[in-house]
Design an enzyme around this catalytic site. Structure first.
Site, PDB file in Angstrom:
ATOM      1  N   ASP A   1      18.970  -8.739   1.234  1.00 32.55           N
ATOM      2  CA  ASP A   1      19.664  -7.379   2.053  1.00 32.55           C
ATOM      3  C   ASP A   1      20.511  -7.731   3.054  1.00 32.55           C
ATOM      4  O   ASP A   1      21.673  -7.154   2.994  1.00 32.55           O
ATOM      5  CB  ASP A   1      18.518  -6.750   2.771  1.00 32.55           C
ATOM      6  CG  ASP A   1      17.058  -6.176   1.639  1.00 32.55           C
ATOM      7  OD1 ASP A   1      17.479  -6.081   0.252  1.00 32.55           O
ATOM      8  OD2 ASP A   1      15.974  -6.568   2.048  1.00 32.55           O
TER       9      ASP A   1
ATOM     10  N   TYR B   1       0.652  -1.162   0.020  1.00 37.26           N
ATOM     11  CA  TYR B   1      -0.143  -0.007   0.002  1.00 37.26           C
ATOM     12  C   TYR B   1       0.897   1.163   0.182  1.00 37.26           C
ATOM     13  O   TYR B   1       1.147   1.789   1.043  1.00 37.26           O
ATOM     14  CB  TYR B   1      -0.857  -0.112   1.205  1.00 37.26           C
ATOM     15  CG  TYR B   1      -1.767  -1.192   1.094  1.00 37.26           C
ATOM     16  CD1 TYR B   1      -2.986  -1.399   0.674  1.00 37.26           C
ATOM     17  CD2 TYR B   1      -1.397  -2.492   1.926  1.00 37.26           C
ATOM     18  CE1 TYR B   1      -4.026  -2.212   0.625  1.00 37.26           C
ATOM     19  CE2 TYR B   1      -2.131  -3.453   1.798  1.00 37.26           C
ATOM     20  CZ  TYR B   1      -3.438  -3.585   1.106  1.00 37.26           C
ATOM     21  OH  TYR B   1      -4.081  -4.582   0.914  1.00 37.26           O
TER      22      TYR B   1
ATOM     23  N   ALA C   1      16.627 -11.922   2.917  1.00 36.82           N
ATOM     24  CA  ALA C   1      17.961 -12.600   2.903  1.00 36.82           C
ATOM     25  C   ALA C   1      19.064 -11.876   1.882  1.00 36.82           C
ATOM     26  O   ALA C   1      20.029 -11.835   2.412  1.00 36.82           O
ATOM     27  CB  ALA C   1      17.694 -14.161   2.407  1.00 36.82           C
TER      28      ALA C   1
ATOM     29  N   GLY D   1      20.199 -18.224  -3.707  1.00 38.60           N
ATOM     30  CA  GLY D   1      19.185 -18.569  -2.637  1.00 38.60           C
ATOM     31  C   GLY D   1      19.990 -19.602  -1.846  1.00 38.60           C
ATOM     32  O   GLY D   1      21.207 -19.287  -1.393  1.00 38.60           O
TER      33      GLY D   1
ATOM     34  N   GLY E   1      23.730 -20.699  -2.197  1.00 37.22           N
ATOM     35  CA  GLY E   1      24.969 -19.931  -1.907  1.00 37.22           C
ATOM     36  C   GLY E   1      24.851 -18.683  -2.921  1.00 37.22           C
ATOM     37  O   GLY E   1      23.965 -18.259  -3.525  1.00 37.22           O
ATOM     38  N   ALA E   2      26.108 -18.410  -3.116  1.00 40.35           N
ATOM     39  CA  ALA E   2      26.552 -17.168  -3.958  1.00 40.35           C
ATOM     40  C   ALA E   2      27.970 -17.049  -4.669  1.00 40.35           C
ATOM     41  O   ALA E   2      28.509 -17.780  -4.363  1.00 40.35           O
ATOM     42  CB  ALA E   2      26.385 -15.681  -3.073  1.00 40.35           C
TER      43      ALA E   2
ATOM     44  N   ASN F   1      17.171  -6.056  -7.122  1.00 45.49           N
ATOM     45  CA  ASN F   1      15.739  -6.151  -6.416  1.00 45.49           C
ATOM     46  C   ASN F   1      14.439  -5.686  -7.270  1.00 45.49           C
ATOM     47  O   ASN F   1      13.945  -4.884  -6.966  1.00 45.49           O
ATOM     48  CB  ASN F   1      16.014  -5.015  -5.188  1.00 45.49           C
ATOM     49  CG  ASN F   1      16.318  -5.641  -3.793  1.00 45.49           C
ATOM     50  OD1 ASN F   1      16.366  -6.676  -3.662  1.00 45.49           O
ATOM     51  ND2 ASN F   1      16.756  -4.626  -2.907  1.00 45.49           N
ATOM     52  N   TYR F   2      14.607  -6.401  -8.297  1.00 46.76           N
ATOM     53  CA  TYR F   2      13.170  -6.241  -9.284  1.00 46.76           C
ATOM     54  C   TYR F   2      12.009  -6.619  -8.643  1.00 46.76           C
ATOM     55  O   TYR F   2      11.855  -7.543  -8.041  1.00 46.76           O
ATOM     56  CB  TYR F   2      13.625  -7.244 -10.591  1.00 46.76           C
ATOM     57  CG  TYR F   2      12.364  -6.934 -11.209  1.00 46.76           C
ATOM     58  CD1 TYR F   2      11.873  -5.614 -11.821  1.00 46.76           C
ATOM     59  CD2 TYR F   2      11.713  -8.285 -11.766  1.00 46.76           C
ATOM     60  CE1 TYR F   2      10.844  -5.563 -12.598  1.00 46.76           C
ATOM     61  CE2 TYR F   2      10.418  -8.233 -12.431  1.00 46.76           C
ATOM     62  CZ  TYR F   2      10.026  -6.911 -12.936  1.00 46.76           C
ATOM     63  OH  TYR F   2       8.810  -7.092 -13.913  1.00 46.76           O
TER      64      TYR F   2
HETATM   65  O1  KDG Z   1      14.124  -7.434   0.299  1.00 43.33           O
HETATM   66  C1  KDG Z   1      13.211  -7.107   1.314  1.00 43.33           C
HETATM   67  C2  KDG Z   1      12.207  -6.008   0.994  1.00 43.33           C
HETATM   68  O2  KDG Z   1      11.589  -6.549  -0.218  1.00 43.33           O
HETATM   69  C3  KDG Z   1      11.126  -5.583   1.873  1.00 43.33           C
HETATM   70  O3  KDG Z   1      11.875  -5.306   3.160  1.00 43.33           O
HETATM   71  C4  KDG Z   1      10.252  -4.441   1.570  1.00 43.33           C
HETATM   72  O4  KDG Z   1      11.603  -2.838   0.408  1.00 43.33           O
HETATM   73  C5  KDG Z   1      10.749  -3.675   0.152  1.00 43.33           C
HETATM   74  C6  KDG Z   1      10.016  -3.878  -1.032  1.00 43.33           C
HETATM   75  O5  KDG Z   1       9.976  -2.689  -1.620  1.00 43.33           O
HETATM   76  O6  KDG Z   1       9.737  -4.967  -1.291  1.00 43.33           O
END
Ligand code: KDG
Length: 320
Positions: free
Chosen positions: A262, A104, A260, A231, A234-235, A165-166
């Site tokens: 972050d 939201y 995870a 995941g 590992g990495a 972070n898509y």
């Molecule tokens: O990586 C975790 C994030 O997805 C969560 O804390 C919330 O920042 C966020 C998002 O926009 O999804």
């Protein structure tokens, strides 16, 4: 200051038990946000970190600021916006294994971020600036702010850390790819999930694509490192000199996977700030990721330095 992070932090209502949200009864109130999760992870490890963004002039905004301050994150530059509410995220544990997130946040205070909210002095004071691909998806002014931070960081010689972070709930993959790859082109540290990598490589995936992106890193400053997160597998990191390192995940009982990535970024950057080599950075990243998934909440379970050895202590360990 060691690290500056900029973005939107949301209030979170998290279901306390698995099931459809309407059956859950109670929600636990907390905060989350990819950038501030990283800030908390670094602060718990003893680094000096600032987060900035906008919150509403409401109780949820006060919650965001007070939690971050309690975690030792500097919030002095945060702006309170009288004209819009703090964003909210609802986390439903649809089954024990599947989490569903509902935002939201349209028109939220955080999405009204402006370039003038982040001063050049604040950016120049950091050893690293950490950004994510979430903020440019929030609004045109938030996108301009991300670019303002990147340009100032470039001009001042501050390395940029960028987690792809898509978020498909915020924009489509086509628009995201153009923006995210342009931003990644300025970053010294690029973090991507295996499935996110094509968004910053022109569609290519796998180790070769990461190696190529690392090779094209900034000519001066910190050589580029591209980290692929696999995941529970590992990495791996690919560095500008053509080297690659990989690290298996720490095996734990996974309770909540959100956060995870972050936590991983916080661990990797902590290793960098401590002067560790890429392999050790990966190892610390994986360790923090494992702490994040072992506990409910995005950041609540992150460790202090004396707790780093707890994982692997064995099932049912009681410390007395
Ligand atoms: O990586 C975790 C994030 O997805 C969560 O804390 C919330 O920042 C966020 C998002 O926009 O999804």
């Amino acid at each position: 200051m060691d690290v500056l992070t900029v973005g939107e932090t949301l209030a979170v209502g998290a279901a306390s038990r698995p099931g459809p949200l309407r059956m859950t009864g109670t929600l636990e109130l907390s905060i989350a946000g990819a950038e501030s999760n990283v800030a908390i992870g670094l602060s718990r490890l003893g680094f000096r970190v600032a987060w900035t963004g906008r919150v509403g002039a409401d109780e949820l905004g006060a919650l965001v600021v007070s939690r971050l301050r309690a975690e030792g994150v500097d919030t002095a530059a945060v702006r309170t916006d009288d004209a819009a509410p703090t964003a909210l995220m609802i986390k439903e544990r649809r089954t024990a294994e599947v989490t569903r997130v509902q935002y939201y946040r349209t028109g939220s205070a955080g999405s009204r971020l402006q370039p003038s909210d982040v001063s050049e002095d604040l950016i120049a004071a950091a050893r690293v600036v950490h950004l994510t691909g979430i903020t440019p998806a929030l609004s045109a002014s938030a996108r301009e702010t991300v670019w303002h931070v990147v340009r100032v960081a470039d001009a001042k010689g501050v390395p940029v850390s960028f987690d792809v972070n898509y978020r498909s709930r915020l924009w489509d993959a086509g628009s995201a790819a153009a923006e995210l790859s342009a931003l990644a082109a300025h970053a010294a540290f690029v973090f991507a999930g295996e499935d996110e990598l094509p968004l910053v490589t022109g569609g290519a995936s796998g180790p070769d694509a990461a190696r190529e992106l690392a090779r094209k890193g900034p000519a001066d400053g910190e050589p580029r490192q591209v980290v692929i997160k696999y995941g529970s597998r590992g990495a791996a990191v690919f560095t500008a000199d053509g080297a690659a390192h990989s690290q298996p995940a720490v095996s734990v009982v996974a309770v909540d996977p959100v956060g995870a990535g972050d936590a991983f970024a916080a661990g990797y950057l902590a290793g960098f700030l401590n002067g560790q080599a890429p392999q050790a950075r990966l190892s610390l990243g994986c360790r923090l990721g494992a702490f994040a998934v072992s506990c409910a909440g995005d950041w609540e379970g992150l460790p202090t330095p004396d707790e780093l050895g707890l994982l692997g202590a064995g099932d049912g360990t009681t410390q007395r």
